[in-house]
Design an enzyme around this catalytic site. Sequence first.
Site, PDB file in Angstrom:
ATOM      1  N   GLU A 212     -13.490  -0.738   8.784  1.00  0.00           N
ATOM      2  CA  GLU A 212     -12.674   0.303   9.431  1.00  0.00           C
ATOM      3  C   GLU A 212     -11.188   0.244   9.082  1.00  0.00           C
ATOM      4  O   GLU A 212     -10.330   0.309   9.963  1.00  0.00           O
ATOM      5  CB  GLU A 212     -12.886   0.243  10.947  1.00  0.00           C
ATOM      6  CG  GLU A 212     -14.347   0.432  11.311  1.00  0.00           C
ATOM      7  CD  GLU A 212     -14.664   0.144  12.773  1.00  0.00           C
ATOM      8  OE1 GLU A 212     -13.749  -0.185  13.523  1.00  0.00           O
ATOM      9  OE2 GLU A 212     -15.849   0.241  13.150  1.00  0.00           O
ATOM     10  N   GLU A 320     -24.850   1.452  11.133  1.00  0.00           N
ATOM     11  CA  GLU A 320     -24.787   1.362  12.605  1.00  0.00           C
ATOM     12  C   GLU A 320     -25.338   2.632  13.245  1.00  0.00           C
ATOM     13  O   GLU A 320     -24.769   3.168  14.202  1.00  0.00           O
ATOM     14  CB  GLU A 320     -23.330   1.123  13.063  1.00  0.00           C
ATOM     15  CG  GLU A 320     -22.675  -0.076  12.403  1.00  0.00           C
ATOM     16  CD  GLU A 320     -21.278  -0.378  12.926  1.00  0.00           C
ATOM     17  OE1 GLU A 320     -20.844   0.218  13.931  1.00  0.00           O
ATOM     18  OE2 GLU A 320     -20.597  -1.227  12.304  1.00  0.00           O
TER      19      GLU A 320
HETATM   20  O1  9MR Z   1     -21.737  -2.557  19.747  1.00  0.00           O
HETATM   21  C1  9MR Z   1     -20.600  -3.397  19.767  1.00  0.00           C
HETATM   22  C2  9MR Z   1     -20.172  -3.700  21.194  1.00  0.00           C
HETATM   23  O2  9MR Z   1     -21.162  -4.480  21.838  1.00  0.00           O
HETATM   24  C3  9MR Z   1     -18.833  -4.434  21.204  1.00  0.00           C
HETATM   25  O3  9MR Z   1     -18.362  -4.527  22.532  1.00  0.00           O
HETATM   26  C4  9MR Z   1     -17.809  -3.688  20.367  1.00  0.00           C
HETATM   27  C5  9MR Z   1     -16.501  -4.451  20.233  1.00  0.00           C
HETATM   28  O4  9MR Z   1     -16.653  -5.614  19.457  1.00  0.00           O
HETATM   29  O5  9MR Z   1     -18.309  -3.471  19.053  1.00  0.00           O
HETATM   30  C6  9MR Z   1     -19.474  -2.694  19.026  1.00  0.00           C
HETATM   31  O6  9MR Z   1     -19.875  -2.491  17.701  1.00  0.00           O
HETATM   32  C7  9MR Z   1     -18.934  -1.818  16.855  1.00  0.00           C
HETATM   33  C8  9MR Z   1     -19.064  -2.414  15.470  1.00  0.00           C
HETATM   34  O7  9MR Z   1     -18.872  -3.794  15.524  1.00  0.00           O
HETATM   35  C9  9MR Z   1     -18.105  -1.763  14.508  1.00  0.00           C
HETATM   36  N1  9MR Z   1     -18.251  -0.321  14.498  1.00  0.00           N
HETATM   37  C10 9MR Z   1     -18.223   0.330  15.799  1.00  0.00           C
HETATM   38  C11 9MR Z   1     -19.239  -0.317  16.739  1.00  0.00           C
HETATM   39  C12 9MR Z   1     -19.250   0.405  18.083  1.00  0.00           C
HETATM   40  O8  9MR Z   1     -18.045   0.251  18.758  1.00  0.00           O
END
Ligand code: 9MR
Length: 421
Positions: A212, A320
């Site tokens: 990102e 994702e």
């Molecule tokens: O699904 C993830 C959630 O459990 C966490 O709280 C969050 C913060 O670390 O991250 C979420 O996953 C993210 C991913 O790592 C990167 N792309 C966006 C995803 C959704 O926020």
Amino acid sequence: MNPSRPITAVGLVSLVALLAFGLTPRAAEVPALGEAFRDHFLVGAALNRSHVTGTGGRRSAEQVTGEIALVKRHFNQVTAENDMKWQLIHPREGQDGYDFAGADALVAFAQSNRMEIVGHTLVWHSQTPNWVFAGTNPPPPGATNPPPAVVAGNTNGPGTNRFGRGGFGPGFGRYNGPRASRDELLQRMRDHIHTVVGRYKGKVKVWDVVNEALADGGPENVMRNSLWSEIIGPDFIAKAFQYAHEADPEAILRYNDYGLENPVKIQKLVTLIRSLQEQKVPIHAIGTQAHLNVSSAGFEQMDRSLTEIAKLGLPIHVTELDINSAQGGQRNTGADIAANATTTQGGLVSDADKKLADAYAGVFRAFLKHRDQVKMVTLWGVNDAVSWRAGGKPLLFDGGNQPKPAFDAVIAETGKAATTR
Ligand code: 9MR
């Protein structure tokens, strides 16, 4: 198992075994996702710690058992939803500041079930502890590391999640203290990448190296402003890939981002990746997160996006995937955990099951059309109950691990694959 054929003795034994290990009857009978797409791409899921240790989390032991059975039956690839993020795997400074418990458990689980493992994620503006950026240099005047601007439909401001304040802001919030120098931060990044990638060398075959780094909003800003870019400069990306390649020359190194359904953001991706390719940076795949919304997701949107990404000439991984069905999220194109509270509010859209099935059928039709480039499709969670967007019921299995109409719609696409090119 094909429900229309008489069940064989072997089939009966496996069905009984699956039921004994926690799968509901229909979940045990439907075709396995990984098998259904075996000739085309891997199908995976993001797992949390309860899935790989069999205990803990907010789910009961019975629920966890059901989810593990589901994972073993349907997925041939896994990603750690959180356990390999810097904040969890390297919370404190120094060689004894690592905590490999969750990541080790995931790797052991995947290996014993012969699943491909993706490491997520080495360098990200979010979920990185403050110590990483801390040092003795006063922050430059005016460089307050502001949160990204709030743009229509995408709120990227700082927020609070279960790991603390931070959301998509850098670190646990906004680190505004004295900063490390460029060399110090590069050294920390190199140590981290060498240690983490080195530990799982030969086991974790794919890494999200940088996550990102592109800006949201209009075309004027290509790169996101972050402490990585402010302290190191834009070459933090090239350096991260270089360090990961040194640590495991065999690993597939990917750049991963969200919102690549948006034509403006795709062009930013093209600008970034072409520049890295010109510099001979070892980047081997593009990860498109695909956090979608049910009102816009479908064949056309995904086909357009994949067609553009494919021009970069790299394998594409859908990293994702989920499709939000909550009314509150239909105008949001971000992947911001901080905005999640609102995007999953308002109840589901009308006729949500049917719309979700159509949307999933469309995106999988596009994956199949682009199957020469699409090598992996990872769903962001095992079922609706454990999804980060639980309120938007965005996945193929409901909270009781039952396949939803969207699951059947996805499986039905495999029969049409020959005609989708
Ligand atoms: O699904 C993830 C959630 O459990 C966490 O709280 C969050 C913060 O670390 O991250 C979420 O996953 C993210 C991913 O790592 C990167 N792309 C966006 C995803 C959704 O926020």
